[in-house]
Design an enzyme around this catalytic site. Structure first.
Site, short mmCIF file in Angstrom:
data_model
loop_
_atom_site.label_atom_id
_atom_site.label_comp_id
_atom_site.label_asym_id
_atom_site.label_seq_id
_atom_site.Cartn_x
_atom_site.Cartn_y
_atom_site.Cartn_z
N HIS A 83 -17.92 41.15 -9.71
CA HIS A 83 -18.39 39.86 -10.23
C HIS A 83 -18.22 38.80 -9.15
O HIS A 83 -17.26 38.84 -8.38
CB HIS A 83 -17.57 39.46 -11.47
CG HIS A 83 -18.24 38.42 -12.30
ND1 HIS A 83 -18.15 37.09 -12.03
CD2 HIS A 83 -19.06 38.54 -13.38
CE1 HIS A 83 -18.86 36.40 -12.92
NE2 HIS A 83 -19.42 37.26 -13.74
N ASP A 91 -20.67 43.87 -18.63
CA ASP A 91 -21.73 44.87 -18.85
C ASP A 91 -21.22 46.30 -18.87
O ASP A 91 -21.99 47.22 -19.15
CB ASP A 91 -22.78 44.71 -17.74
CG ASP A 91 -23.50 43.38 -17.88
OD1 ASP A 91 -23.53 42.62 -16.90
OD2 ASP A 91 -23.97 43.09 -18.99
C1 SDX Z 1 -23.39 39.44 -14.97
O1 SDX Z 1 -22.50 35.22 -12.63
C2 SDX Z 1 -22.19 35.52 -13.84
O2 SDX Z 1 -21.39 34.91 -14.49
C3 SDX Z 1 -22.96 36.72 -14.39
C4 SDX Z 1 -22.52 37.22 -15.74
C5 SDX Z 1 -22.85 36.22 -16.84
O3 SDX Z 1 -22.22 36.33 -17.91
O4 SDX Z 1 -23.79 35.43 -16.65
O5 SDX Z 1 -21.14 37.48 -15.76
C6 SDX Z 1 -23.25 38.49 -16.12
O6 SDX Z 1 -24.38 39.38 -14.30
C7 SDX Z 1 -22.23 40.35 -14.63
C8 SDX Z 1 -22.48 41.18 -13.32
C9 SDX Z 1 -23.39 42.35 -13.71
N1 SDX Z 1 -23.83 43.07 -12.50
C10 SDX Z 1 -23.39 44.32 -12.22
O7 SDX Z 1 -22.51 44.91 -12.87
C11 SDX Z 1 -24.09 44.96 -11.04
C12 SDX Z 1 -23.05 45.57 -10.09
N2 SDX Z 1 -22.26 44.45 -9.49
C13 SDX Z 1 -22.68 44.02 -8.17
O8 SDX Z 1 -24.07 44.02 -7.96
C14 SDX Z 1 -21.93 42.76 -7.73
O9 SDX Z 1 -20.60 42.96 -8.03
C15 SDX Z 1 -22.36 41.41 -8.25
C16 SDX Z 1 -23.80 41.14 -8.05
C17 SDX Z 1 -22.03 41.28 -9.70
C18 SDX Z 1 -21.54 40.34 -7.48
O10 SDX Z 1 -21.93 40.42 -6.18
P1 SDX Z 1 -21.34 39.46 -5.03
O11 SDX Z 1 -20.44 38.44 -5.61
O12 SDX Z 1 -22.48 38.99 -4.20
O13 SDX Z 1 -20.39 40.40 -4.24
P2 SDX Z 1 -20.84 41.28 -3.03
O14 SDX Z 1 -22.12 41.98 -3.34
O15 SDX Z 1 -20.76 40.44 -1.80
O16 SDX Z 1 -19.67 42.39 -3.05
C19 SDX Z 1 -18.53 42.27 -2.24
C20 SDX Z 1 -18.25 43.69 -1.78
C21 SDX Z 1 -19.44 44.34 -1.03
O17 SDX Z 1 -18.88 45.34 -0.19
P3 SDX Z 1 -18.63 44.98 1.40
O18 SDX Z 1 -19.94 44.43 1.93
O19 SDX Z 1 -17.52 43.93 1.38
O20 SDX Z 1 -18.22 46.27 2.01
O21 SDX Z 1 -18.04 44.53 -2.95
C22 SDX Z 1 -19.06 45.54 -2.99
C23 SDX Z 1 -20.20 45.04 -2.11
O22 SDX Z 1 -20.95 46.16 -1.62
N3 SDX Z 1 -19.45 45.64 -4.39
C24 SDX Z 1 -19.67 46.79 -5.02
C25 SDX Z 1 -19.98 46.43 -6.35
N4 SDX Z 1 -19.96 45.09 -6.47
C26 SDX Z 1 -19.65 44.60 -5.26
N5 SDX Z 1 -19.61 48.08 -4.59
C27 SDX Z 1 -19.87 49.01 -5.54
N6 SDX Z 1 -20.17 48.75 -6.83
C28 SDX Z 1 -20.24 47.47 -7.26
N7 SDX Z 1 -20.54 47.22 -8.54
#
Ligand code: SDX
Length: 436
Positions: free
Chosen positions: A313, A371
């Protein structure tokens, strides 16, 4: 907001003029550095794609503490609201800032109930879609189409219009989501039933048929009502920011909410519940629990482009409080339905356990979000996977409206218009075709 005694001073290593920037404090959370005059004073923009360090507005609606895993709606902890209130009380709170007393609650509920029907013409929009259209494709169309019917509530700058549009949207979203579902399974639409609760009426419109009476299960009704509460609002997330930016042009509330529906559909946002359940199905098909290690390996391999859906998140760097409440609801519903041995729930809990002990997730502070479990409980209720995000949109509508109305009600608001760092071609002349 109030001015802090501390100022921020921007200095430049090339000896340029220092710039003093005011700092403001809210009631909770980080202070803000006011950069509104930065461009005028320096001729430079700030640069923050993804808005990782940017507050787009001031708000009194929802507060999230990502480190503590805390979520407050108008100051009330989500755990208390999910246990002591129902969704319509939560709607009233988000819209008006206070929980309703008994008479306010009755008046608000009656108002919503009286607006649950949609114009009979709406059904003809659905006929234009293929039967196998994704429900979110249908919802994006239907919600925008509402602006074709309610000309008496499209002036976003008129408080009375904003109020009736809010009631209409909250009341009609369940009807539209149920219609989108019925259309894809070729069953007749069910009209709302005024004697039912908000969640009970939705279950009736989803699973009832004209040939017999539909009996609302109190367990499913309560579970669904809690799911709506958990999804109602969440600060300045992607779809809420979309609604604010869209609404800042002065467009009507139906069009602005339709923009929110479209943004929520994405798998990185509200589409994650559908993606998380499909991820569990895939692991199940591969062999279930013993295949978790292999799946986690793929997630950690950057080239795989595989994410653990329902994890991570932008704000929560601790457990999403909604995920805990959703897991509890999962337990309750599955136990009530005699499905406590549900293999998918067992798989999800094992997957969570293994991930939370794995350095990759621990070091990145990746925890289950809202989720991760919501799909399992919705599936147990009988909701098809491709409708999960539609349910999320139904519940988030009140949050989008509350945030939109807060923005429009702020005398300081202006149309949102970010700038850019231009890295494209400098001016050049067009060559005649023969010379290109
Ligand atoms: C919702 O914003 C809100 O409040 C949203 C929400 C709401 O109520 O409105 O809470 C609802 O959208 C919840 C989130 C649902 N999405 C998912 O579950 C999809 C999977 N999650 C990721 O796509 C991600 O965690 C995000 C999009 C939710 C957040 O992404 P960020 O903040 O841009 O973080 P990032 O992508 O920069 O991640 C940091 C690191 C990265 O690795 P490195 O580059 O540091 O090596 O963490 C990794 C990412 O690759 N990472 C994950 C991951 N989420 C982040 N790796 C594997 N699986 C994941 N789910």
């Amino acid at each position: 907001m109030k001015a802090s005694d501390t100022k921020a001073t921007l200095s430049f290593s090339n000896g340029g003029q220092n710039v003093e920037l005011p700092i403001y404090k809210g009631t909770l959370g980080p202070d803000v550095i006011d950069i509104r005059k930065l461009y005028a004073q320096t001729g430079m923009f700030t640069y923050d794609p993804g808005f990782m360090s940017t507050a787009s507005c001031q708000s009194t609606i929802t507060y999230i503490d990502g480190d503590k895993g805390e979520l407050l709606y108008r100051g009330y902890p989500i755990e208390q609201l999910a246990t002591n209130c129902d969704f319509l009380e939560t709607c009233y709170l988000l819209l008006n800032g206070e929980l309703p007393n008994a008479s306010e609650k009755e008046k608000f509920s009656n108002l919503v109930t009286k607006h649950t029907m949609v114009n009979e013409q709406m059904q003809f929009f659905l006929r234009g879609f293929r039967r196998d259209a994704h429900p979110m494709a249908i919802m994006t169309g239907l919600v925008g189409a509402l602006s074709a019917f309610y000309h008496d509530s499209t002036d976003i700058n008129n408080p009375e219009h904003r109020e009736i549009a809010a009631i209409r949207l909250i009341a009609k979203m369940p009807t539209l989501v149920a219609m989108a579902y019925k259309y894809t399974i070729g069953q007749p639409y069910m009209y709302p039933k005024n004697e039912l609760s908000y969640a009970g009426n939705f279950l009736h419109m989803m699973f009832g048929v004209p040939c017999e009476d539909y009996k609302v299960s109190p367990v499913l009704e309560r579970a669904l009502d809690r799911i709506f509460i958990l999804h109602a609002d969440h600060e300045q997330n992607a779809s809420t920011s979309t609604v604010r930016l869209c609404g800042s042009s002065g467009t009507n509330p139906f069009a602005a909410i339709a923009a929110g529906v479209a943004c929520l559909w994405g798998p990185a946002h509200g589409g994650a519940n559908e993606a998380a359940l499909n991820m569990l199905y895939d692991i199940q098909k591969e062999g279930g629990v013993e295949k978790i290690g292999e799946f986690i390996k793929k997630v950690k391999d950057k080239n795989s482009n595989v994410k653990l859906m329902g994890f991570g998140h932008r704000v929560y760097k601790n457990y999403d409080p909604r995920a805990k409440l959703m897991q509890e609801t999962c337990n309750e519903v599955l136990t009530e339905l005699g499905l406590e041995k549900d293999p998918l729930f067992a798989l999800a809990k094992q997957l969570e356990k293994i991930a939370l002990e794995d350095e990759y997730f621990v070091s990145r502070k990746l925890y289950p979000n809202v989720d991760f479990y919501s799909g399992i409980v919705q599936r147990a209720i009988g909701i098809p996977v491709n409708l999960f995000t539609g349910i999320f949109a139904l519940a988030r509508t009140v949050g989008w409206i509350a945030q939109l109305n807060e923005m429009i009600g702020d005398p300081e608001y202006k149309i949102g218009r970010p700038r850019q760092l231009f890295t494209g071609s400098v001016a050049r002349d067009v060559k005649p075709l023969a010379q290109r």
